[in-house]
Write a protein that holds these residues in place. Structure first.
Motif, mmCIF file in Angstrom:
data_model
loop_
_atom_site.group_PDB
_atom_site.id
_atom_site.type_symbol
_atom_site.label_atom_id
_atom_site.label_comp_id
_atom_site.label_asym_id
_atom_site.label_seq_id
_atom_site.Cartn_x
_atom_site.Cartn_y
_atom_site.Cartn_z
ATOM 1 N N ALA A 1 0.810 -1.219 0.000
ATOM 2 C CA ALA A 1 0.000 0.000 0.000
ATOM 3 C C ALA A 1 0.845 1.272 0.000
ATOM 4 C CB ALA A 1 -0.935 -0.001 1.208
ATOM 5 N N VAL B 1 -4.037 -6.005 -0.421
ATOM 6 C CA VAL B 1 -3.319 -4.740 -0.261
ATOM 7 C C VAL B 1 -2.568 -4.842 1.054
ATOM 8 C CG1 VAL B 1 -3.526 -2.237 -0.122
ATOM 9 C CG2 VAL B 1 -5.132 -3.530 -1.542
ATOM 10 N N SER C 1 0.904 4.635 3.815
ATOM 11 C CA SER C 1 0.221 3.643 2.985
ATOM 12 C C SER C 1 -1.080 4.238 2.453
ATOM 13 C CB SER C 1 -0.047 2.370 3.784
ATOM 14 O OG SER C 1 -1.184 2.520 4.591
ATOM 15 N N PRO D 1 -4.189 2.656 0.476
ATOM 16 C CA PRO D 1 -4.929 1.583 -0.192
ATOM 17 C C PRO D 1 -5.817 2.097 -1.333
ATOM 18 C CG PRO D 1 -5.117 1.388 2.186
ATOM 19 C CD PRO D 1 -4.460 2.704 1.918
ATOM 20 N N VAL E 1 -3.969 2.170 -4.544
ATOM 21 C CA VAL E 1 -3.815 0.835 -5.118
ATOM 22 C C VAL E 1 -5.080 0.450 -5.881
ATOM 23 C CG1 VAL E 1 -3.454 -1.616 -4.603
ATOM 24 C CG2 VAL E 1 -2.202 0.127 -3.314
ATOM 25 N N PHE F 1 -10.986 -7.217 -3.005
ATOM 26 C CA PHE F 1 -9.819 -6.616 -2.365
ATOM 27 C C PHE F 1 -9.869 -6.897 -0.868
ATOM 28 C CE2 PHE F 1 -7.689 -3.401 -5.226
ATOM 29 C CZ PHE F 1 -8.389 -3.714 -6.386
ATOM 30 N N ASN G 1 -7.593 -5.628 2.686
ATOM 31 C CA ASN G 1 -6.475 -4.889 3.276
ATOM 32 C C ASN G 1 -5.832 -5.740 4.363
ATOM 33 O OD1 ASN G 1 -6.960 -2.712 1.646
ATOM 34 N ND2 ASN G 1 -8.148 -1.578 3.180
#
Ligand code: GTP
Ligand code: MG
Length: 369
Positions: free
Chosen positions: A159, A185, A193, A195, A198, A218, A220
């Motif tokens: 991330a 991620v 970071s 996310p 991304v 997705f 995290n």
């Protein structure tokens, strides 16, 4: 394959190979002792010696058990096989380690985790098999050799770094193989970071998050702090459900070699991921040009087992030599058949190599003129 090696033919006819070579020369054919002769040439040659050649072509398919059509009710659910991919340093190994550590079934007999190139993880909702070959190369090599063993790719993206070259590469490999991608991620614990970035960058590659109306899952995570791992595994199992992965466990086993090596004490060993059927101790098998008999097999937890069904990675002892990653592992009727098929394949392989060499020699010969 309906060719015969000149040396074999000489043996069968009880004449010297040199005499066959001379006779062929007289017929205007240049040959060597290792040459494979096609049926027509062999017939003419045999006739010169008063023999009649019979075409008893050996077809390995006759010896391999026929691939049966699986009736719908013979198919049982099987665990998904997952490969982790992503850019350098984005945390593939850390993620694998974290998943393994948090999911090692504690207290199991012989609970020492072995490195066998694949292992399986039990979650509350089901089992997942991880291929421990996180590398695009391994993935692509296997695929080139016709071994599509991965059901789902976990794409790791850091991330704090975002989509990089090898992230794009991984996406295109997975797409080419038509394997669905679940995005992890990673490093969300890190300062800086992002996310969301991304998600945006992957959307540009066609991986649009579900949250944004797309179809890509997705999750995290932080491999370092072990956060989000359960959710990730749950997402993988959700994706697996969609794929309705099934296999028939009630027939002779088949699978693919994931990793093979020579073990000092135990001889050639190989990790095989079973794709269908069930393999059992003492089964005879062929595996590319290698053959053998299952002397013993072990799980990634080092437990000795007697049999293994679909989506099970097992380390097998009993190969006659070292197999190659990607080779198909097939149980056959008995030792004799296994040896026969392996030697036919070896013969074909040598012929091809010889043909390749002959060509090179001719080419360099022409080039030198
Ligand atoms: P290669 O195998 O070299 O491609 O790298 P990799 O993708 O396997 O990455 P690896 O797991 O080796 O991690 C690279 C570095 O990132 C290591 O220093 C890890 O400690 C660190 N790292 C991995 N995951 C996390 C995370 O979730 N948070 C933080 N802060 N650091 C992480
Ligand atoms: Mg690594």
């Amino acid at each position: 394959d309906d060719t015969v090696r000149l040396s074999d033919m000489a043996k069968q006819m009880g004449v010297k190979a040199q005499d066959l070579i001379k006779t062929l020369f007289g017929l205007g054919v240049m040959a060597t002792i290792n040459q494979s002769l096609d049926f027509d040439t062999a017939s003419v040659l045999a006739a010169e010696f008063g023999y009649e050649a019979e075409n008893v072509a050996f077809d390995e398919q006759e010896y391999l058990l026929p691939p049966e059509e699986d009736s719908p009710d013979s198919l049982k659910p099987r665990a998904p096989v997952v490969t982790i991919m992503g850019h350098v340093d984005h945390g593939k190994t850390s993620l694998l380690d974290a998943i393994r550590k948090t999911n090692v079934t504690g207290g199991e007999a012989g609970g020492i985790t072995q490195h066998i190139g694949a292992y399986h993880v039990k979650t509350g909702r089901g089992e997942i098999v991880f291929l421990d070959t996180p590398g695009h190369e391994a993935f692509t090599t296997m695929r080139k050799r016709g071994a599509q063993v991965t059901d789902i790719v976990i794409l790791v993206v850091a991330a704090d770094d975002g989509v990089m070259d090898q992230t794009r590469e991984a996406v295109s490999h997975a797409k080419a193989a038509q394997v669905p991608i679940v995005v992890a991620v990673n490093k969300i614990d890190k300062e800086g970071s992002n996310p969301d970035r991304v998600m945006r960058e992957l959307s540009d590659l066609g991986l649009v998050p579900e949250a944004w109306g797309g179809e890509t899952i997705f999750a995290n995570v932080s491999a370092k702090q072990h956060t989000g791992l359960d959710e990730l595994l749950e997402m993988v199992l959700l994706q697996a459900e969609v794929l309705q992965l099934q296999a028939n466990p009630d027939k002779p086993g088949r699978g693919h070699v994931v990793e093979a090596k020579l073990d000092k004490g135990r001889g050639p060993v190989g990790t095989v991921l079973i794709s269908e059927g069930t393999i059992r101790q003492s089964d005879s098998f062929v595996c590319g040009m290698v053959h053998g008999k299952i002397r013993a097999m072990f799980t990634d937890q080092g437990q000795k087992i007697q049999e293994a069904g679909p989506s099970t990675p097992v380390e097998i002892q009993g190969f006659d030599t070292i197999a190659e990653a990607g080779d198909e592992f097939v149980v056959v009727a008995d030792d004799k058949v296994a040896k026969r098929i392996a030697s036919i394949r070896l013969g074909k392989h040598r012929d091809k190599e010889l043909a390749g060499k002959a060509k090179v020699t001719l080419e360099s010969f022409l080039a030198s003129r």
